[in-house]
Design an enzyme around this catalytic site. Structure first.
Site, PDB file in Angstrom:
ATOM      1  N   LYS A 281     -12.040  -8.729  -0.979  1.00  0.00           N
ATOM      2  CA  LYS A 281     -11.982  -7.754   0.114  1.00  0.00           C
ATOM      3  C   LYS A 281     -11.144  -6.555  -0.314  1.00  0.00           C
ATOM      4  O   LYS A 281      -9.943  -6.649  -0.479  1.00  0.00           O
ATOM      5  CB  LYS A 281     -11.378  -8.353   1.391  1.00  0.00           C
ATOM      6  CG  LYS A 281     -11.609  -7.415   2.572  1.00  0.00           C
ATOM      7  CD  LYS A 281     -10.577  -7.486   3.672  1.00  0.00           C
ATOM      8  CE  LYS A 281      -9.323  -6.676   3.472  1.00  0.00           C
ATOM      9  NZ  LYS A 281      -9.480  -5.208   3.534  1.00  0.00           N
TER      10      LYS A 281
ATOM     11  N   GLU B  47       1.201 -10.384  -5.476  1.00  0.00           N
ATOM     12  CA  GLU B  47       1.792  -9.202  -6.125  1.00  0.00           C
ATOM     13  C   GLU B  47       2.192  -8.275  -4.993  1.00  0.00           C
ATOM     14  O   GLU B  47       1.325  -7.676  -4.339  1.00  0.00           O
ATOM     15  CB  GLU B  47       0.738  -8.498  -6.992  1.00  0.00           C
ATOM     16  CG  GLU B  47       0.180  -9.334  -8.108  1.00  0.00           C
ATOM     17  CD  GLU B  47       1.117  -9.419  -9.292  1.00  0.00           C
ATOM     18  OE1 GLU B  47       2.114  -8.669  -9.342  1.00  0.00           O
ATOM     19  OE2 GLU B  47       0.849 -10.254 -10.172  1.00  0.00           O
TER      20      GLU B  47
ATOM     21  N   GLY C 192      -0.504  -6.532  -2.258  1.00  0.00           N
ATOM     22  CA  GLY C 192      -0.291  -5.720  -1.068  1.00  0.00           C
ATOM     23  C   GLY C 192       1.164  -5.793  -0.651  1.00  0.00           C
ATOM     24  O   GLY C 192       2.045  -6.056  -1.475  1.00  0.00           O
ATOM     25  N   SER C 193       1.388  -5.612   0.646  1.00  0.00           N
ATOM     26  CA  SER C 193       2.771  -5.533   1.122  1.00  0.00           C
ATOM     27  C   SER C 193       3.410  -6.919   1.209  1.00  0.00           C
ATOM     28  O   SER C 193       2.713  -7.928   1.381  1.00  0.00           O
ATOM     29  CB  SER C 193       2.788  -4.871   2.495  1.00  0.00           C
ATOM     30  OG  SER C 193       2.014  -5.638   3.386  1.00  0.00           O
ATOM     31  N   THR C 194       4.713  -6.943   1.138  1.00  0.00           N
ATOM     32  CA  THR C 194       5.455  -8.207   1.217  1.00  0.00           C
ATOM     33  C   THR C 194       5.235  -8.869   2.569  1.00  0.00           C
ATOM     34  O   THR C 194       5.070 -10.089   2.660  1.00  0.00           O
ATOM     35  CB  THR C 194       6.944  -7.939   0.927  1.00  0.00           C
ATOM     36  OG1 THR C 194       7.037  -7.505  -0.440  1.00  0.00           O
ATOM     37  CG2 THR C 194       7.796  -9.176   1.106  1.00  0.00           C
ATOM     38  N   GLU C 195       5.174  -8.055   3.613  1.00  0.00           N
ATOM     39  CA  GLU C 195       4.992  -8.601   4.960  1.00  0.00           C
ATOM     40  C   GLU C 195       3.663  -9.380   5.076  1.00  0.00           C
ATOM     41  O   GLU C 195       3.638 -10.522   5.541  1.00  0.00           O
ATOM     42  CB  GLU C 195       4.993  -7.403   5.911  1.00  0.00           C
ATOM     43  CG  GLU C 195       5.019  -7.739   7.352  1.00  0.00           C
ATOM     44  CD  GLU C 195       4.697  -6.495   8.185  1.00  0.00           C
ATOM     45  OE1 GLU C 195       4.760  -5.360   7.668  1.00  0.00           O
ATOM     46  OE2 GLU C 195       4.334  -6.695   9.352  1.00  0.00           O
TER      47      GLU C 195
ATOM     48  N   GLY D 159       1.893 -10.472   2.585  1.00  0.00           N
ATOM     49  CA  GLY D 159       1.981 -11.565   1.610  1.00  0.00           C
ATOM     50  C   GLY D 159       2.619 -12.809   2.216  1.00  0.00           C
ATOM     51  O   GLY D 159       2.149 -13.933   2.006  1.00  0.00           O
TER      52      GLY D 159
ATOM     53  N   GLU E 150      10.894   0.181   0.765  1.00  0.00           N
ATOM     54  CA  GLU E 150       9.814   0.742  -0.031  1.00  0.00           C
ATOM     55  C   GLU E 150       9.151   1.867   0.770  1.00  0.00           C
ATOM     56  O   GLU E 150       8.639   1.638   1.865  1.00  0.00           O
ATOM     57  CB  GLU E 150       8.769  -0.338  -0.349  1.00  0.00           C
ATOM     58  CG  GLU E 150       7.651   0.193  -1.217  1.00  0.00           C
ATOM     59  CD  GLU E 150       6.581  -0.856  -1.526  1.00  0.00           C
ATOM     60  OE1 GLU E 150       6.146  -1.556  -0.603  1.00  0.00           O
ATOM     61  OE2 GLU E 150       6.191  -0.959  -2.697  1.00  0.00           O
TER      62      GLU E 150
ATOM     63  N   CYS F  62       3.370   0.260  -6.646  1.00  0.00           N
ATOM     64  CA  CYS F  62       4.281  -0.837  -6.300  1.00  0.00           C
ATOM     65  C   CYS F  62       5.548  -0.785  -7.152  1.00  0.00           C
ATOM     66  O   CYS F  62       6.625  -1.159  -6.706  1.00  0.00           O
ATOM     67  CB  CYS F  62       3.577  -2.158  -6.494  1.00  0.00           C
ATOM     68  SG  CYS F  62       2.747  -2.259  -8.082  1.00  0.00           S
TER      69      CYS F  62
HETATM   70  P1  NAP Z   1      -1.218  -4.190   2.877  1.00  0.00           P
HETATM   71  O1  NAP Z   1      -1.166  -3.501   4.178  1.00  0.00           O
HETATM   72  O2  NAP Z   1      -0.445  -5.443   2.716  1.00  0.00           O
HETATM   73  O3  NAP Z   1      -2.754  -4.445   2.578  1.00  0.00           O
HETATM   74  C1  NAP Z   1      -3.206  -5.038   1.390  1.00  0.00           C
HETATM   75  C2  NAP Z   1      -4.535  -5.696   1.645  1.00  0.00           C
HETATM   76  O4  NAP Z   1      -4.371  -6.779   2.574  1.00  0.00           O
HETATM   77  C3  NAP Z   1      -5.578  -4.781   2.303  1.00  0.00           C
HETATM   78  O5  NAP Z   1      -6.846  -5.100   1.809  1.00  0.00           O
HETATM   79  C4  NAP Z   1      -5.438  -5.141   3.758  1.00  0.00           C
HETATM   80  O6  NAP Z   1      -6.535  -4.797   4.544  1.00  0.00           O
HETATM   81  C5  NAP Z   1      -5.235  -6.624   3.678  1.00  0.00           C
HETATM   82  N1  NAP Z   1      -4.620  -7.212   4.860  1.00  0.00           N
HETATM   83  C6  NAP Z   1      -3.848  -6.620   5.812  1.00  0.00           C
HETATM   84  N2  NAP Z   1      -3.488  -7.517   6.754  1.00  0.00           N
HETATM   85  C7  NAP Z   1      -4.038  -8.700   6.405  1.00  0.00           C
HETATM   86  C8  NAP Z   1      -4.022 -10.007   6.961  1.00  0.00           C
HETATM   87  N3  NAP Z   1      -3.366 -10.281   8.083  1.00  0.00           N
HETATM   88  N4  NAP Z   1      -4.682 -10.991   6.316  1.00  0.00           N
HETATM   89  C9  NAP Z   1      -5.342 -10.743   5.159  1.00  0.00           C
HETATM   90  N5  NAP Z   1      -5.412  -9.525   4.596  1.00  0.00           N
HETATM   91  C10 NAP Z   1      -4.752  -8.520   5.196  1.00  0.00           C
HETATM   92  O7  NAP Z   1      -0.766  -3.241   1.697  1.00  0.00           O
HETATM   93  P2  NAP Z   1      -1.277  -1.761   1.407  1.00  0.00           P
HETATM   94  O8  NAP Z   1      -0.621  -0.855   2.380  1.00  0.00           O
HETATM   95  O9  NAP Z   1      -2.751  -1.716   1.274  1.00  0.00           O
HETATM   96  O10 NAP Z   1      -0.706  -1.541  -0.059  1.00  0.00           O
HETATM   97  C11 NAP Z   1       0.579  -1.178  -0.306  1.00  0.00           C
HETATM   98  C12 NAP Z   1       1.433  -2.346  -0.705  1.00  0.00           C
HETATM   99  O11 NAP Z   1       0.874  -3.019  -1.837  1.00  0.00           O
HETATM  100  C13 NAP Z   1       2.799  -1.918  -1.141  1.00  0.00           C
HETATM  101  O12 NAP Z   1       3.773  -2.736  -0.576  1.00  0.00           O
HETATM  102  C14 NAP Z   1       2.755  -2.078  -2.649  1.00  0.00           C
HETATM  103  O13 NAP Z   1       4.002  -2.230  -3.241  1.00  0.00           O
HETATM  104  C15 NAP Z   1       1.875  -3.245  -2.826  1.00  0.00           C
HETATM  105  N6  NAP Z   1       1.273  -3.274  -4.184  1.00  0.00           N
HETATM  106  C16 NAP Z   1       1.752  -4.193  -5.091  1.00  0.00           C
HETATM  107  C17 NAP Z   1       1.262  -4.224  -6.393  1.00  0.00           C
HETATM  108  C18 NAP Z   1       1.798  -5.211  -7.403  1.00  0.00           C
HETATM  109  O14 NAP Z   1       1.196  -5.361  -8.458  1.00  0.00           O
HETATM  110  N7  NAP Z   1       2.886  -5.888  -7.129  1.00  0.00           N
HETATM  111  C19 NAP Z   1       0.274  -3.332  -6.770  1.00  0.00           C
HETATM  112  C20 NAP Z   1      -0.191  -2.414  -5.830  1.00  0.00           C
HETATM  113  C21 NAP Z   1       0.323  -2.404  -4.534  1.00  0.00           C
HETATM  114  P3  NAP Z   1      -6.559  -3.334   5.229  1.00  0.00           P
HETATM  115  O15 NAP Z   1      -6.993  -2.415   4.176  1.00  0.00           O
HETATM  116  O16 NAP Z   1      -7.507  -3.391   6.343  1.00  0.00           O
HETATM  117  O17 NAP Z   1      -5.168  -3.062   5.725  1.00  0.00           O
END
Ligand code: NAP
Ligand code: MG
Length: 496
Positions: A191, A266, A244-247, A249, A399, A300
């Protein structure tokens, strides 16, 4: 030039097609009939519409992935044939590099040059690197003492993988997961993020062209709480690979616990970048500015906490401010652009909110500090540098995921180690010094999954990537990634 004009036409053609889910090798409309808007952040206009998937679409996709996992066409395919298929996909990505770069750039605001020369080539390299691993996932023979036994291990694919990725590097994040999963022999339901699903959909047609058996790779677009949550909760998904985000995750980990699904995460970061008094300042400044402003700070591992030795602090700050002020901010597709728009209205408000908070809490803006309408109608924010920041301020702790640097002086190496490690995150860290002892001491002491010395933002398919602490667990690149997609089975053969 001609290649890029052809790509423009191909991209326009692709963008205006209907965008459905990719399930069982077919384009399948959402069962609900609903779609979501996809915005071009450089112009704030609607680029296209994409299927809005829900639990019903996820069920179909997981079923397709499960069936493909059972079928001989995938299960009994030799590792070498799997590797050849993956390599073929990488070749097709290379053939369409320009197109894929333009799509990511349009879809999420990544500067075109970065996509062309950085992230899309990295995605291709990654697929090729992992293609090579398909034939090298070996077990061991174990010299047991329990009796006359021959004991060996085999590593088997974990099964159906649910992959969920963020919007900041759409194609690359997808390939990080697909590469290792396919090499291991898994099947996948992916997804992409709601803001930037297009390059992954373009990739899906290359998957068909490469000749993957139907159902090995499936893509469902949609919102996190709908499609994403349904994928995480699906009883037939063996492993969740999330970036994605820690929250989010944490919530995924809780849901997965119920059925003991494998999880790798991640997550976010607030990475420290330490400039010592003996650093080569010119290199340190340009490297540190890349560290925070690459991809609009939507990385990230962005080096968002910059610690500078007090004796060079004023000079370094002045140079950072000048660097930030001279950056070319503009439309993502303009080849001269160094920093594009942030991804969405939500992100725009969020980052501006952090800048306001920084000011309120007493930090001082020395470069940027606001929106940038002169760059265009998109979500443009100035590259921003804050001085007079203390460790307890919000901009030094949370962040931001935007182009905002918090610059702070330090007095001793041990002090800066302690301050760097205070963060709940532990993804990456940067160190700038000409002293080999200091370099090793810092590399050894910093709580981070990656430490760069006299460099920032260098990545390689062969080098492991992942976080300490609340930046997650599991390593996504290098051979380490294969651990996430295989189960180890131990076999005892009685020799009597
Ligand atoms: P996000 O809000 O956590 O979303 C990540 C993914 O999860 C999206 O596809 C999102 O869908 C989906 N998602 C949201 N809520 C969900 C739920 N309840 N159940 C299952 N999936 C769900 O993060 P983001 O804002 O897209 O990305 C930014 C974050 O990613 C930052 O915190 C960044 O540090 C982190 N990141 C980490 C790395 C690493 O390698 N460590 C690399 C890149 C990014 P939607 O698109 O609909 O919200
Ligand atoms: Mg978009």
């Amino acid at each position: 030039m001609e290649q890029s004009l052809n790509a423009v036409a191909a991209v326009q053609n692709f963008i205006h097609q209907p965008h459905h889910h990719y399930i069982q090798g077919q384009w399948v409309p959402s069962q609900s009939g609903l779609a979501m808007e996809d915005i071009d952040p450089s112009t704030r206009t609607v680029l296209t519409h994409v299927a809005r998937g829900n639990g019903d679409d996820i069920n179909r996709a997981v079923e397709a992935a499960r069936q493909a996992f059972r079928e001989k066409s995938w299960r009994q395919m030799t590792p070498q044939a799997r590797g050849v298929l993956m390599w073929k996909l990488a070749d097709l990505m290379a053939e369409h590099l320009e197109e894929l770069a333009q799509i990511d750039s349009l879809d999420m605001g990544m500067p075109l040059r970065q996509a062309q020369y950085g992230t899309v080539p990295m995605a291709i390299d990654h697929m090729r690197y992992m293609a090579g691993w398909a034939t090298k996932i070996e077990g061991e023979t174990i010299p047991v003492s329990a009796g006359p036994f021959f004991n060996y291990t085999v590593r088997q694919p974990v099964g159906v993988v649910g992959a969920i990725i963020p919007w900041n590097f759409p194609l690359l994040m997808a390939v990080w997961k697909l590469g290792a999963a396919l090499a291991a022999g898994c099947t996948v339901v992916l997804k992409p993020a709601e803001q930037s699903p297009l390059s992954v959909l373009r990739l899906a047609s290359l998957v068909t062209e490469a000749g993957f058996p139907p159902g090995v790779i499936n893509i469902v677009t949609g919102y996190g709480p709908e499609a994403g949550a349904a994928l995480v909760a699906h009883p037939d998904v063996n492993k969740i690979a999330f970036t994605g985000s820690t929250e989010v995750g944490k919530s995924i980990m809780r849901t997965a616990a119920d059925r003991m699904a494998r999880v790798s995460l991640e997550l976010g970061g607030k990475s420290p970048n330490i400039i010592c008094a003996d650093a080569n300042l010119k290199r340190a400044i340009s490297g540190s500015m890349l560290g925070i402003f690459m991809n609009q700070g939507e990385v990230c591992s962005a080096g968002s906490r910059i610690y500078v030795a007090r004796e060079i602090y004023d000079e370094a700050l002045e140079q950072m401010a000048a660097y930030a002020q001279n950056m070319r901010v503009g439309m993502a597709l303009d080849p001269k652009t160094q920093m594009g728009p942030v991804v969405s209205a939500e992100q725009y408000e969020r980052v501006l909110g952090y800048i306001a908070k920084g000011r309120q809490e007493g930090a001082k803006v020395v470069a940027g500090g606001g929106e940038m309408s002169r760059a265009g109608a998109g979500f443009f924010i100035e590259p921003t540098v804050f001085a007079q920041v203390t460790d307890s301020m919000t901009i030094a702790r949370e962040e931001i995921f935007g182009p905002v640097a918090a610059v702070m002086p330090f007095d001793s190496i041990d002090e800066v180690i302690e301050r760097a490690n205070v963060s709940a995150y532990g993804l990456a860290a940067g160190v700038w010094t000409e002293n080999v002892r200091t370099a090793h001491y810092l590399a050894h002491s910093l709580e981070a999954g990656t430490v760069w010395v006299n460099a920032y933002h260098v990545y390689d398919a062969a080098a492991p990537w992942g976080g300490f602490k609340q930046s997650g667990f599991g390593r996504e690149m290098g051979h380490h990634a294969l651990e996430l997609y295989t189960e180890t089975k131990d076999v005892w053969i009685s020799l009597q």
